[in-house]
Write a protein that holds these residues in place. Structure first.
Motif, PDB file in Angstrom:
ATOM      1  N   LYS A   1       0.846  -1.201   0.000  1.00 15.79           N
ATOM      2  CA  LYS A   1       0.000   0.000   0.000  1.00 15.79           C
ATOM      3  C   LYS A   1       0.880   1.249   0.000  1.00 15.79           C
ATOM      4  O   LYS A   1       0.674   2.174  -0.771  1.00 15.79           O
ATOM      5  N   ARG A   2       1.871   1.248   0.906  1.00 13.02           N
ATOM      6  CA  ARG A   2       2.769   2.399   0.993  1.00 13.02           C
ATOM      7  C   ARG A   2       3.464   2.654  -0.346  1.00 13.02           C
ATOM      8  O   ARG A   2       3.581   3.782  -0.791  1.00 13.02           O
ATOM      9  N   ARG A   3       3.939   1.557  -0.974  1.00 11.55           N
ATOM     10  CA  ARG A   3       4.649   1.719  -2.241  1.00 11.55           C
ATOM     11  C   ARG A   3       3.734   2.288  -3.315  1.00 11.55           C
ATOM     12  O   ARG A   3       4.105   3.194  -4.045  1.00 11.55           O
TER      13      ARG A   3
ATOM     14  N   ILE B   1      15.966   8.566   9.994  1.00 11.45           N
ATOM     15  CA  ILE B   1      16.518   7.489  10.806  1.00 11.45           C
ATOM     16  C   ILE B   1      15.690   6.219  10.650  1.00 11.45           C
ATOM     17  O   ILE B   1      16.217   5.146  10.405  1.00 11.45           O
ATOM     18  N   GLU B   2      14.355   6.336  10.735  1.00  8.96           N
ATOM     19  CA  GLU B   2      13.519   5.131  10.674  1.00  8.96           C
ATOM     20  C   GLU B   2      13.548   4.491   9.294  1.00  8.96           C
ATOM     21  O   GLU B   2      13.253   3.326   9.152  1.00  8.96           O
ATOM     22  N   SER B   3      13.888   5.266   8.287  1.00  8.98           N
ATOM     23  CA  SER B   3      13.968   4.685   6.951  1.00  8.98           C
ATOM     24  C   SER B   3      15.360   4.129   6.683  1.00  8.98           C
ATOM     25  O   SER B   3      15.653   3.705   5.580  1.00  8.98           O
TER      26      SER B   3
ATOM     27  N   HIS C   1      -2.080  16.638  15.626  1.00  7.08           N
ATOM     28  CA  HIS C   1      -1.408  15.347  15.774  1.00  7.08           C
ATOM     29  C   HIS C   1      -0.764  14.953  14.447  1.00  7.08           C
ATOM     30  O   HIS C   1      -1.298  15.266  13.382  1.00  7.08           O
ATOM     31  N   PRO C   2       0.350  14.217  14.504  1.00  2.00           N
ATOM     32  CA  PRO C   2       0.964  13.751  13.256  1.00  2.00           C
ATOM     33  C   PRO C   2       0.012  12.851  12.473  1.00  2.00           C
ATOM     34  O   PRO C   2      -0.827  12.179  13.072  1.00  2.00           O
ATOM     35  N   PHE C   3       0.164  12.889  11.174  1.00  2.00           N
ATOM     36  CA  PHE C   3      -0.685  12.064  10.304  1.00  2.00           C
ATOM     37  C   PHE C   3       0.238  11.434   9.264  1.00  2.00           C
ATOM     38  O   PHE C   3       1.047  12.124   8.649  1.00  2.00           O
TER      39      PHE C   3
ATOM     40  N   SER D   1       2.173  -0.223  24.033  1.00  2.00           N
ATOM     41  CA  SER D   1       3.148   0.870  23.919  1.00  2.00           C
ATOM     42  C   SER D   1       4.089   0.581  22.743  1.00  2.00           C
ATOM     43  O   SER D   1       4.067  -0.515  22.181  1.00  2.00           O
ATOM     44  N   LYS D   2       4.894   1.553  22.383  1.00  2.00           N
ATOM     45  CA  LYS D   2       5.940   1.364  21.358  1.00  2.00           C
ATOM     46  C   LYS D   2       7.278   1.523  22.034  1.00  2.00           C
ATOM     47  O   LYS D   2       7.507   2.594  22.602  1.00  2.00           O
ATOM     48  N   PRO D   3       8.221   0.625  21.979  1.00  2.00           N
ATOM     49  CA  PRO D   3       8.003  -0.742  21.544  1.00  2.00           C
ATOM     50  C   PRO D   3       7.210  -1.526  22.590  1.00  2.00           C
ATOM     51  O   PRO D   3       7.062  -1.009  23.683  1.00  2.00           O
TER      52      PRO D   3
ATOM     53  N   ILE E   1       3.218   2.800  16.514  1.00  2.00           N
ATOM     54  CA  ILE E   1       2.058   3.658  16.767  1.00  2.00           C
ATOM     55  C   ILE E   1       0.942   3.295  15.794  1.00  2.00           C
ATOM     56  O   ILE E   1      -0.190   3.033  16.198  1.00  2.00           O
ATOM     57  N   GLU E   2       1.268   3.266  14.512  1.00  2.00           N
ATOM     58  CA  GLU E   2       0.278   2.842  13.514  1.00  2.00           C
ATOM     59  C   GLU E   2       0.157   1.320  13.565  1.00  2.00           C
ATOM     60  O   GLU E   2       1.066   0.640  14.053  1.00  2.00           O
ATOM     61  N   TRP E   3      -0.920   0.822  12.999  1.00  5.75           N
ATOM     62  CA  TRP E   3      -1.113  -0.636  13.005  1.00  5.75           C
ATOM     63  C   TRP E   3      -0.513  -1.304  11.787  1.00  5.75           C
ATOM     64  O   TRP E   3      -0.359  -2.514  11.747  1.00  5.75           O
TER      65      TRP E   3
END
Ligand code: XMP
Length: 516
Positions: free
Chosen positions: A294-296, A330-332, A392-394, A507-509, A513-515
């Motif tokens: 989906k992201r791609r 960083i996360e990427s 809030h971030p989206f 919680s994370k970890p 946050i997203e599913w």
């Protein structure tokens, strides 16, 4: 600006080290742990921190710093793996230890040093290691140890080189900030020059020099990051050079597109291009269930739509700007060590168009060195409205990653309505600003319920609300029970397709946050 370099060897807390140094008012930069040092060592680097790592120094492929590190006159601070690395590389020995230490451990000072100045003996540190220093490298001594007799702090006899077995960057570590402060301010002598005003000045200068009198195209999502990036571009450049493009994917929240347009107008923009591409996105996503796919698809479609629309605008060779943050990089897995984990692919960082533009030197990412809360402070300085700054971030892929499984028009309509009720209720109840991020997730399953005397078979909706500092870690928001129950009832009473509401208490970890 004085800075502390952080060599990243892949630890989950590397970003925290960078953040903590900035909280002290000193600029920090995270670079891959194996980087060649010479090009990084500008005169403003006042000290180097070596991060932890999930690896063990004695493993064949464990990441190693440039050996030149050990010939520098700069102060060094190794944290956990970083400390063991320094010992191993300079003639010491590191081995697995039978007494693993995870969590709290008291540290007893055996010899006073500048690093532990004003820190009481027996303070509680935070440990997370299975290996330990069995033999020190020549010229090093132990200046503090744990109750198990394990070296907790080691120091070079004559140089300002220290190694810590514990993690001062973690909030559970008592006096952790004091240890970092002693290192950055006292030992390295770094000046406290880092603040949002300084960033604003430097950022504007950099944009002006980089872009000159060329046009810049910024993709606006309506969120905090791209709005602040827009504010910064509009402050640095004449408004006529700045083109803001808002691509409506159909995956935005209810009323979001209208709000975005109104907000953009208030920023003084003269070129706002609102593109309605919902039909393209939803068609491409039909039948797709895999989250990364989906992201791609969304990322690629963004590029297609963007290219098509840019062509129409006749500004093909414009610079491309993005509201990418430090954490996105960083996360990427960008900007940090080779072994950094790719947690989720953030489409705005890895898209081929961006990469092509990057190779041509045509990408402007004015927020790429900032953490989320720093972006908010910058937004305030730029005069953005509290409504935008506090939003809030989206995620870039929008509601697509909040409808688990296949996206259909029906599910999209249900989720938009539920999310609108949830967020509106949070605002009315004075809870919205206490939460870092709140949203609904529509699960790909139905459950049995009853309304009136009828059985109904409705969707299961999850409410998520987390508190966080920067999205890297997150805690579950302690929702007042009455509010939670009333909001749940309001949702099921208003939306007949939803039969059950649940609250996510992860919680994370270990969760994200997203599913998806
Ligand atoms: P996670 O779910 O990884 O999210 O804990 C951390 C933060 O990042 C946002 N997020 C994204 N943002 N593109 C984005 O622009 C994405 O693909 C993406 N995935 C997650 C998420 O909303 C949270 O704020």
């Amino acid at each position: 600006m004085d800075k502390i370099l952080v060599l990243d060897f892949g630890s989950q807390t590397t970003q925290l080290i960078g953040r903590r140094i900035r909280e002290l008012g000193v600029f920090s930069e995270i670079v891959p742990g194996e980087s060649e040092l010479a090009p990084k060592l500008s005169a403003d680097v006042k000290g180097i921190i070596l991060s932890g790592s999930p690896e063990s120094v004695y493993e064949k492929d464990a990441p190693k710093p440039d050996h030149a590190l050990y010939t520098l006159e700069l102060p060094l601070l190794g944290i956990c793996y970083g400390s063991q690395r320094m010992m191993h590389d300079q003639g010491g020995r590191v081995t697995p230890h039978s007494k693993k230490e995870y969590g709290r451990a008291r540290v007893f000072v055996t010899e006073r040093s500048e690093l532990l100045q004003n820190i009481p003996d027996g303070f509680i540190s935070w440990m997370s290691h299975g290996d330990t220093i069995e033999k020190l490298a020549p010229d090093f001594k132990v200046v503090a140890q744990t109750e198990n007799g394990i070296p907790a702090v080691v120091k070079h006899n004559s140089k300002q080189v220290y190694g810590l077995q514990f993690h001062p960057e973690v909030t559970h570590c008592e006096y952790g900030m004091d240890v970092l402060k002693n290192f950055a301010l006292t030992i390295c002598g770094a000046k406290k020059e880092w603040n949002v005003d300084a960033y604003l000045r430097a950022g504007m200068e950099e944009i002006k020099t980089h872009v000159g009198n060329q046009k810049v195209l910024l993709l606006i999502s309506g969120g905090v990051d791209s709005s602040v990036a827009a504010g910064l571009l509009l402050k640095a450049l004449p408004p006529d050079q700045v083109h803001l493009m808002y691509i409506d994917t159909g995956l935005m929240r209810k009323h979001e597109s209208q709000e975005v347009e109104a907000n953009l107008g208030s920023l003084g923009a003269v070129h706002i291009h609102h593109i309605n591409a919902a039909a393209d996105f939803l068609k491409a996503l039909a039948g797709v269930t895999d989250p990364e796919k989906k992201r791609r698809i969304i990322g690629d479609m963004f590029i297609d739509v963007q290219e098509r629309e840019v062509k129409k605008l006749g500004i093909k060779n414009a610079y491309l700007s993005q509201g990418t943050l430090y954490t996105d990089m960083i996360e990427s897995g960008k900007g940090v060590g080779k072994k950094a984990h790719v947690i989720k692919s953030h489409h705005n960082v890895r898209s081929p168009l961006v990469e092509a533009k990057r190779r041509q030197g045509l990408v402007v990412e004015p927020l790429a060195m900032l953490y989320k809360d720093e972006v908010r402070s910058l937004g305030k300085k730029l005069g953005l409205s509290p409504g935008i700054i506090g939003r809030h971030p989206f995620p870039g892929p929008g509601l697509a990653v909040r409808i688990l499984g296949e996206i259909t028009d029906e599910k999209l309509a249900v989720l938009k309505q539920a999310d609108y009720i949830y967020i509106d209720e949070l605002k009315q109840r004075g809870l919205y600003d206490k939460i870092w991020q709140a949203f609904c997730v529509l699960l790909p399953l139905r459950s049995v319920g009853v309304s009136g005397d009828m059985r109904r078979y409705g969707y299961v909706l999850t409410l998520r609300a987390v508190v966080s500092h920067d999205g890297m870690t997150a805690d579950v928001f302690s929702f007042p029970t009455t509010d939670l129950l009333e909001i749940s009832a309001k949702i099921t009473n208003s939306i007949k397709e939803i039969g059950r509401v649940v609250y996510d208490v992860s919680s994370k970890p270990p969760a994200t946050i997203e599913w998806e």
